[in-house]
Structure formats: C-alpha cells, structure tokens
Design an enzyme around this catalytic site. Structure first.
Site, mmCIF file in Angstrom:
data_model
loop_
_atom_site.group_PDB
_atom_site.id
_atom_site.type_symbol
_atom_site.label_atom_id
_atom_site.label_comp_id
_atom_site.label_asym_id
_atom_site.label_seq_id
_atom_site.Cartn_x
_atom_site.Cartn_y
_atom_site.Cartn_z
ATOM 1 N N LYS A 75 -1.884 -5.834 -7.040
ATOM 2 C CA LYS A 75 -3.142 -6.494 -6.682
ATOM 3 C C LYS A 75 -4.309 -5.812 -7.386
ATOM 4 O O LYS A 75 -4.378 -4.571 -7.445
ATOM 5 C CB LYS A 75 -3.325 -6.417 -5.160
ATOM 6 C CG LYS A 75 -4.548 -7.169 -4.630
ATOM 7 C CD LYS A 75 -4.647 -7.010 -3.106
ATOM 8 C CE LYS A 75 -5.768 -7.851 -2.524
ATOM 9 N NZ LYS A 75 -5.839 -7.702 -1.035
ATOM 10 N N SER A 104 -6.177 -12.208 1.042
ATOM 11 C CA SER A 104 -6.768 -11.931 -0.234
ATOM 12 C C SER A 104 -5.758 -11.587 -1.318
ATOM 13 O O SER A 104 -6.073 -11.664 -2.502
ATOM 14 C CB SER A 104 -7.745 -10.763 -0.090
ATOM 15 O OG SER A 104 -7.072 -9.577 0.292
ATOM 16 N N SER A 113 -4.456 -10.127 5.035
ATOM 17 C CA SER A 113 -4.326 -10.422 3.602
ATOM 18 C C SER A 113 -2.965 -10.164 2.997
ATOM 19 O O SER A 113 -2.760 -10.432 1.817
ATOM 20 C CB SER A 113 -5.374 -9.622 2.811
ATOM 21 O OG SER A 113 -6.663 -10.141 3.024
#
Lengths: 413, 413
Positions: free
Chosen positions: A62, A131, A155
């Site tokens: 990420k 996210s 997330s």
C-alpha cells in the site's frame, strides 16, 4: 486468484521456479491492470530471491508504506514523486523472507475516505472499498498472491470483503507501523491480503517468524459468539445473508453458536472511535493541514476542517472509555473463542464516489483485537464477507477459526 | 542560560520585541557554538512569529526529528543531507505556538550510544551525555531557551543532568513520536529541555494546550519516596551527594520523605528493558542493518550484531513483565506523590568516548512515567541532577514537585 500456499508447495516440490512464479504475477499484472488500476507503480521486470519461505512470492505494498525502491505518494499530490530513503520494517520483513516487492498499490489520500482510481475486479461499476483499495483488488484480480494494507477504521477488512479475498487485521502492534504514514497512532494497524486464510497465515508466519503461525489448521468445534453491533446502525440484507450463511455453515461443521450482547462500555467505545482518530489525525497531519491545506483531498479536508475543535479533554475521556471497553471486551472472551459479525454493511456499493462504510470495523480497530475477513457468498456477482474476531493477542486463534469457517462454507456449497 | 519564562514576561510587557529575543539567541549561537558544537545546522538569520505564546522563543530540534526546513541526518552518514518533506507533529506544535525553529541539534547515531562532537558547556573535557547531546548543551550554554530531545533509555534526563538544565521526559505518548526516527516504538519518548522547571512547563503548555500545564506552581508539602535502584548497580559518590542534597532541601522545605523499596516485578522490568529495546530496534532499523550495515556507527552496530538472535518469545515475555511492573508501580504511588532518585550514576564522565550510562533512567522510560531532572548541585564545576518521577499521566504533578524541589534547593544554598 493466486494462492500463496499453492505457490509455496509447487516451489518446494521443484515444480515451479521462484522466477517463474514472479513472472506469472508480472504477466497477470500486464493482463489485468488496465481494467483494475490497482497499482500506483509496479516493476516491469523482477527476479525472485534465491532463499526464504516467500521466494517467488510477488507482493504489493500500500502506497502509504515507505519503500526504498519505489516512490511512496500517500495517495496525495502533496507527496507526488516522494522517495523515502528506507524500506518500512514490514517491507523488510517481507524481503528478508524472500518476497519480491512488485509494486505499490493505490491508497485513498493518507488512508482516509476519498476514493482511488481502482475498480472492483468483480464489477467495475462498484467500489473495491478503501482505504487499502489497490491491495485488495490486486489480490482479487489474481495479479499477486499477497499484499499489505493498513486499517484505522475499516480499511483492511472492508475492501477484503468487497473484493472477496481473505485478510487479517492483526492485533494492534503485532506488525510495526514504523515507516507507515500516520493517521492515528492509537489505531493504525498493518494487515495482509491473500487468496485464502491459509495464505495470509503463511504470510504472517514468514514475516514474523512466530511459531504460533506455523501450520494453522482449522479450529475444532469453536465456540462462536455472534454480535450484530446494532449500535452501529442498519445493516443491508446482503450482509445479513452473509452472516446467516456463515452461522449455518459453522453450526453444520460442529461449532457452537450463540448470540451475544456487547457490554455497555464496548458500545461506548464504538461511539468514541472517531474522537480518537480525528484528534490524532490533526496532530499526525499537522504539517499538511497548515502548509498544504488546499491540496488535501476534499473529503479528508472537510473532515479535518469539521473536527479542528476537538480538545485534549475530549480525547482523554475517549481514551478512558477505550481502556474500559478493552477490559469489558476481555471478559466477553471468557465465554467464547471468537466473535462473528459483519465485515461491511453490505456488498460493495455501486459507483465510485464512496469507498463504503467502516461502521462494523472501527470498534475492533480501537479495541486492538485480531480480525479476519472470510468471503461468505456472492450476491449478484459481488462478494459478501464475514468477520471473525479473537481475543487480543490471539491472532493464531482468529486464523484457526477463520480456516474452520472457510472450510465450513466450502463444504456447504 | 536564557529563561523562557523571563523572555515571555518581557515580551508580554513590551520590554523586548520577539525579533530581539530571536536575535539574542542568534548572537549567543554565534558566540558559543564553536566551543560547544551543539548544532548540526542552524539558521544564520531568523524572524519571530507575530503571535503565539512562544513568539520570540528560539528552539533547537534534535536531529532525529523531521523538519521541513532543515535536513534531518539522524546522526548517521546514511542520512547525510536527507531532507524530509514535512515537519514532525512536535515541531508543528512548537511552530503553531509561535516558536522559531533555529536549528537542528546533534544526536548520537539513531539516538543510540556513539558520542557526538558536542562538548559539555561546563567542561569541554567531559561528555554532555547523550543521545540528546546538542539539545541539552545548547540550552546549558545559553544559546537557546528551549529544545526538544528524545529518550529510549536515558537520553533526555541524563544529558540534562550532565549539562545542569531542567528537562522533562513526559508520560509515554503525551507527545506524538510521528516523524521521529524510531529506535523502539514502545520506548521512544519526546522530551523538553529548558533553563528551569517553569520554562519546560511553559513549553509543554504551549505545545499541548493542556490546561493542567497552565501556571504550574511548586507542590505543597509533597510526599516523596526515595528509591535508590540498587538493582541497577553502583552509584558514584557525586550522585549520592546530589540525592542527599535534594532530600535535605526537600525536608527543610516541608516535604515528607521516606525510603521505598520497589516491588519485585518493577525491578524485573528494569532487567528486561534492553530486550524490548533491542528487539524493536532490529525491526525499526531493519533496512539500515541489512542494506547499510557497515555505515552504522560502531557502538550501535556492535550492539545490533550481538542482539540479532532475540526471539519473539523473549520479547513477549519481556512485555508481560513490563505490564506487570506498571501495575505494581501504580500501587507504589498510592503512598507517595512522587519518587526521587538519581538522574545519572554521577557527574558527566571525563572524556568523549562515552555518553554515560542510562541505568537509573531506563526503568522509568519502560514504565512510561513522567520524569523531571532538577539540577541539584555542582561538584568540581560539573552539575549533578536529581530525578523526580510521578504517576503515569500526572506530568503536571511531576512538574509541580520539581518546582518545589528547585525552590527548596535554591533556598538551601
């Protein structure tokens, strides 16, 4: 999807070379990325390590997690082209285990709520969640067998549910958040995405070297407490169907299942999660807020603007409630091995204007307990997940219960 | 030394302009820096902010803390010229309060033990201590009224004692460590240095806006428990003299003083501090250790090489002991308001080959309690400090007791 466990077996048996396994991911990215848009950037060519349990495993990171070999842009123009000096500790854990970092996956700006460009691999008209959008979608699209994300509200578990992959949000601080862009230091938690529960268990074992993650099998006749978190608001029929399917499969496979009401202070902890998150975000992102206010993504900027008045005493009171909630939640686990609840309010919402809602996740992030998403069923082509939660520190127990449920659901089809 | 409280009063009364206050620090740096070497880099010219309680206050920032306007080199050639994008939250707290960041102060490499180039302002043949060497020395030399440092073992209280300045290591996580190079996430704590206790209290009030730090006066007749930490090894006569002077002054000023033995699990916590620190350092500095091993400073490198075999189960056991120690230490504070102990084993050691020893500090860093150094006396021109410790979260109480002791010591001369 690409199974990490399957790749490891074939590599160990000599049926697949580590480089061929990496090449398979590169080819899959080449084929699928234009339709999924899971990566901010990725390697065009890459080689496998010679050693380590994750040799031949291509991982996505990420893009709020520092990498020495790729820029780390935090999903924000403020960090366009930003190149950290060092790999974050979680990245080094993967590399030392032999994994190949294949690229950076999309993140909402600073891991907040403004959607990314990523599409849900099951239906491009729906959000992949957030996210950690890119990590969930890249695994779901069969591009990579393992990816890292983070969770401050929901997330990790939410995008995993929306994309139909397994994921774990481990116990708070099992994995270090050093080198991960901070939103809330009391909440931010690094998690893993994989094709199935065994895959994420193997990933966690390789990263941490902790014996308790070696050879996680399915739990035997687990005692499951179902919590519907009514205090968190209405659920959609799809999520209730997913939960019902999980309960039915678990019972048929020998689990004892009871419905549980959470203690008052735990429900209160759900309520005050945003106070802790937003108070800390104002400090963690103080430079961006003061110096680059107009460049902050609009939903996050609006949220920060609204919460600028939070006081230290509101924060202290919220933390006290959080501590009392943790104590009372600990007592709940005297009667059950795991809790079972929704992973999200429903299947992935239509459209790309929202990443969905973290209301069934945020309590567990604040409590710090390990959570695992298990894909339960599909409705109109979209996955629905179920969430298992174990006692703080019992990540192995959460994974064992999740394997039990995964097997039970496979048997019930 | 420059008193922050005095500058604030004169600025508020209009006797001194904020710009003149900054100019005073710039001139002092110009005059003293060549003999003290406290700064890695500093502004040649700087202006004061127009508003805020710290307008006119020049602050020094330890060079492991990210600054957007100065490089942040971590005391290591690995980060030579490294320029962070953002200010760390603690830097933004200072800037929002109106402070002027005047430069970066020296740090041992990654805030470990390899000495810096900084000299003790009281005697250049002696160490200023570490790891926050530059911050302590810059305040002691009268260059700046306020500086930030960090403590993982004893890196705030020890250099403060050696340099004869006041300092607080606040309760764990009172100040965020976001944007501070991590050595150990369970231990790293940001602290403040100032000329006197009132100065650091005012600094903390301006940074946090917490009402409990407004107008900290001296505690009335505090109940003081003296702990000599015999389990931590031998003390030098100078430190015992400092402690005796503090006890005598406190009793004369109306404190009740009793000697206390710490519970067994607290003593055990002292023992396991290095296990937690070194296990986490191996993760926090994984990239540097794997990719830049030969560039790591020699004492730190040797320590990392020696501790590479620490296991998760040793770490977990150490954390369990730490939690039990915190519980037992909490009970100690039912009978006393503060604990009083050595700030260091003696005055600053001769020579620059060591930064001294953290053995009387490390327990309190692990426990997370607020600690304040109060200069107690001078022996052969070198300062000796006394350390006050309050209950976790009672930073205001630690400061009030420290003001009481500071006043008592001033009266006893």
């Amino acid at each position: 999807m690409i199974s990490l466990a399957d790749l490891q077996s074939r590599i160990e048996r000599g049926e697949l070379s580590p480089d061929a396994a990496i090449a398979q991911s590169l080819a899959a990215i080449e084929a699928r990325e234009k339709d999924v848009r899971a990566f901010v950037c990725h390697a065009k060519s890459a080689k496998a390590a010679a050693h380590g349990p994750l040799r031949g495993i291509a991982v996505g990171i990420k893009d709020i997690i520092d990498t020495a070999d790729f820029p780390t842009e935090m999903g924000s123009s403020i960090y366009k082209g930003w190149q950290p000096r060092a790999d974050a500790p979680v990245v080094m854990m993967l590399k030392r285990a032999g994994a190949t970092v294949i690229g950076k996956t999309t993140t909402t700006a600073f891991a907040s709520r403004d959607p990314t460009v990523t599409l849900n691999p099951h239906n491009p008209g729906h959000t992949p969640g957030g996210s950690s959008a890119g990590s969930a979608a890249a695994v779901a699209a069969g591009m990579i067998p393992l990816a890292l994300g983070t969770q401050t509200g929901g997330s990790v578990i939410r995008p995993a549910a929306y994309c139909g992959v397994a994921a774990i949000k481990p116990s708070f601080r099992l994995l270090p958040t050093v080198g991960v862009k901070c939103f809330s230091w009391a909440l931010d938690t690094v998690g893993l995405f994989g094709a199935g529960v065994e895959d994420i268990a193997r990933g966690l074992f390789a990263m941490t070297g902790r014996a308790e993650f070696s050879d996680i099998g399915g739990a035997k006749s687990p005692r499951i407490g179902v919590v519907r978190q009514e205090f968190a608001g209405e659920v959609e029929p799809a999520a209730e169907q997913g939960l019902a399917a999980a309960i039915k499969a678990a019972q048929r496979a020998g689990a004892s299942v009871q419905t549980i009401d959470l203690p008052e202070m735990v429900r209160e902890a759900w309520r005050i999660h945003p106070i802790i998150m937003d108070f800390e975000a104002h400090r963690a992102l103080a430079w961006e807020f003061s110096e680059r206010h107009d460049e902050i993504a609009p939903m996050l900027r609006a949220n920060l603007d609204e919460t600028v008045g939070l006081t230290p005493s509101q924060y202290d009171e919220a933390r006290r409630i959080g501590r009392r909630g943790r104590r009372e939640l600990g007592e709940v686990f005297e009667g059950v091995d795991v809790l079972l609840t929704y992973s999200a309010p429903g299947a992935a919402p239509k459209g790309l204007s929202t990443t969905g809602d973290a209301r069934y996740n945020r309590l567990w992030t604040l409590m710090g307990n390990p959570c695992v998403n298990v894909p339960a069923l599909k409705i109109d082509g979209l996955p629905v997940g179920a969430q298992l939660i174990a006692r703080f520190g019992n990540d192995a127990g959460a994974l064992a219960a999740a394997r039990f449920l995964e097997n039970a659901l496979a048997g019930s089809h």
